[in-house]
Design a protein around this motif. Structure first.
Motif, PDB file in Angstrom:
ATOM      1  N   ILE A  20       0.844  -1.188   0.000  1.00 30.56           N
ATOM      2  CA  ILE A  20       0.000   0.000   0.000  1.00 30.56           C
ATOM      3  C   ILE A  20       0.882   1.241   0.000  1.00 30.56           C
ATOM      4  O   ILE A  20       1.750   1.389   0.860  1.00 30.56           O
ATOM      5  CB  ILE A  20      -0.927   0.050   1.240  1.00 30.56           C
ATOM      6  CG1 ILE A  20      -1.715  -1.246   1.394  1.00 30.56           C
ATOM      7  CG2 ILE A  20      -1.827   1.267   1.200  1.00 30.56           C
ATOM      8  CD1 ILE A  20      -2.706  -1.502   0.306  1.00 30.56           C
ATOM      9  N   ASN A  21       0.643   2.130  -0.969  1.00 30.10           N
ATOM     10  CA  ASN A  21       1.350   3.399  -1.014  1.00 30.10           C
ATOM     11  C   ASN A  21       0.724   4.306   0.045  1.00 30.10           C
ATOM     12  O   ASN A  21      -0.465   4.610  -0.034  1.00 30.10           O
ATOM     13  CB  ASN A  21       1.220   4.024  -2.403  1.00 30.10           C
ATOM     14  CG  ASN A  21       1.972   5.322  -2.529  1.00 30.10           C
ATOM     15  OD1 ASN A  21       2.066   6.104  -1.586  1.00 30.10           O
ATOM     16  ND2 ASN A  21       2.508   5.575  -3.713  1.00 30.10           N
ATOM     17  N   PRO A  22       1.493   4.747   1.054  1.00 24.61           N
ATOM     18  CA  PRO A  22       0.909   5.538   2.138  1.00 24.61           C
ATOM     19  C   PRO A  22       0.422   6.927   1.702  1.00 24.61           C
ATOM     20  O   PRO A  22      -0.409   7.527   2.371  1.00 24.61           O
ATOM     21  CB  PRO A  22       2.036   5.654   3.166  1.00 24.61           C
ATOM     22  CG  PRO A  22       3.282   5.396   2.413  1.00 24.61           C
ATOM     23  CD  PRO A  22       2.915   4.502   1.263  1.00 24.61           C
ATOM     24  N   GLU A  23       0.925   7.422   0.583  1.00 23.60           N
ATOM     25  CA  GLU A  23       0.509   8.755   0.126  1.00 23.60           C
ATOM     26  C   GLU A  23      -0.772   8.701  -0.698  1.00 23.60           C
ATOM     27  O   GLU A  23      -1.662   9.517  -0.523  1.00 23.60           O
ATOM     28  CB  GLU A  23       1.636   9.398  -0.669  1.00 23.60           C
ATOM     29  CG  GLU A  23       2.862   9.689   0.191  1.00 23.60           C
ATOM     30  CD  GLU A  23       4.030  10.207  -0.616  1.00 23.60           C
ATOM     31  OE1 GLU A  23       3.885  10.418  -1.839  1.00 23.60           O
ATOM     32  OE2 GLU A  23       5.100  10.391  -0.017  1.00 23.60           O
ATOM     33  N   THR A  24      -0.848   7.725  -1.605  1.00 22.23           N
ATOM     34  CA  THR A  24      -2.013   7.649  -2.496  1.00 22.23           C
ATOM     35  C   THR A  24      -3.021   6.593  -2.067  1.00 22.23           C
ATOM     36  O   THR A  24      -4.110   6.531  -2.610  1.00 22.23           O
ATOM     37  CB  THR A  24      -1.564   7.334  -3.925  1.00 22.23           C
ATOM     38  OG1 THR A  24      -0.966   6.031  -3.943  1.00 22.23           O
ATOM     39  CG2 THR A  24      -0.582   8.370  -4.435  1.00 22.23           C
ATOM     40  N   LEU A  25      -2.623   5.714  -1.134  1.00 20.86           N
ATOM     41  CA  LEU A  25      -3.421   4.576  -0.683  1.00 20.86           C
ATOM     42  C   LEU A  25      -3.709   3.584  -1.815  1.00 20.86           C
ATOM     43  O   LEU A  25      -4.629   2.780  -1.729  1.00 20.86           O
ATOM     44  CB  LEU A  25      -4.728   5.025  -0.022  1.00 20.86           C
ATOM     45  CG  LEU A  25      -4.556   5.896   1.220  1.00 20.86           C
ATOM     46  CD1 LEU A  25      -5.913   6.284   1.780  1.00 20.86           C
ATOM     47  CD2 LEU A  25      -3.720   5.192   2.269  1.00 20.86           C
ATOM     48  N   LYS A  26      -2.896   3.630  -2.857  1.00 21.18           N
ATOM     49  CA  LYS A  26      -3.041   2.690  -3.965  1.00 21.18           C
ATOM     50  C   LYS A  26      -2.472   1.335  -3.550  1.00 21.18           C
ATOM     51  O   LYS A  26      -1.390   1.245  -2.966  1.00 21.18           O
ATOM     52  CB  LYS A  26      -2.311   3.201  -5.203  1.00 21.18           C
ATOM     53  CG  LYS A  26      -2.468   2.292  -6.390  1.00 21.18           C
ATOM     54  CD  LYS A  26      -1.771   2.840  -7.615  1.00 21.18           C
ATOM     55  CE  LYS A  26      -1.932   1.840  -8.756  1.00 21.18           C
ATOM     56  NZ  LYS A  26      -1.157   2.253  -9.916  1.00 21.18           N
ATOM     57  N   ARG A  27      -3.226   0.289  -3.862  1.00 26.85           N
ATOM     58  CA  ARG A  27      -2.835  -1.083  -3.517  1.00 26.85           C
ATOM     59  C   ARG A  27      -2.172  -1.728  -4.732  1.00 26.85           C
ATOM     60  O   ARG A  27      -2.726  -1.731  -5.828  1.00 26.85           O
ATOM     61  CB  ARG A  27      -4.076  -1.867  -3.115  1.00 26.85           C
ATOM     62  CG  ARG A  27      -3.799  -3.292  -2.742  1.00 26.85           C
ATOM     63  CD  ARG A  27      -5.033  -3.966  -2.262  1.00 26.85           C
ATOM     64  NE  ARG A  27      -5.986  -4.129  -3.367  1.00 26.85           N
ATOM     65  CZ  ARG A  27      -7.121  -4.784  -3.277  1.00 26.85           C
ATOM     66  NH1 ARG A  27      -7.489  -5.302  -2.139  1.00 26.85           N
ATOM     67  NH2 ARG A  27      -7.909  -4.894  -4.316  1.00 26.85           N
ATOM     68  N   THR A  28      -0.979  -2.295  -4.534  1.00 26.34           N
ATOM     69  CA  THR A  28      -0.244  -2.976  -5.595  1.00 26.34           C
ATOM     70  C   THR A  28      -0.047  -4.434  -5.187  1.00 26.34           C
ATOM     71  O   THR A  28       0.478  -4.718  -4.109  1.00 26.34           O
ATOM     72  CB  THR A  28       1.140  -2.319  -5.818  1.00 26.34           C
ATOM     73  OG1 THR A  28       0.946  -0.937  -6.076  1.00 26.34           O
ATOM     74  CG2 THR A  28       1.876  -2.967  -6.958  1.00 26.34           C
TER      75      THR A  28
END
Length: 62
Positions: A20-28
């Motif tokens: 999880i990108n902490p800035e965008t909350l995008k899940r990879t």
């Protein structure tokens, strides 16, 4: 739920790991792994019998 007679409770389980990108909350998605169903419980991961005086008097200890 009623026992259906020897069939596994589920066909297995899929474990997935995501980042999880902490800035965008995008899940990879990072990886996945499918684990097969077990016919018997894994006893070596179970809690040991309780050894308190009350349970020991009931015969719960090894």
């Amino acid at each position: 739920m009623t026992d259906t007679g020897g069939q596994a409770a589920h066909p297995g389980i899929t474990v997935s790991v995501y980042r999880i990108n902490p800035e965008t909350l995008k899940r990879t998605h990072v990886s996945s792994r499918k684990l097969p169903a077990l016919d018997d419980p894994v006893l070596n991961l179970a809690f040991p019998p309780c050894e308190c005086p009350r349970c020991r008097s009931l015969g719960a200890s090894r």
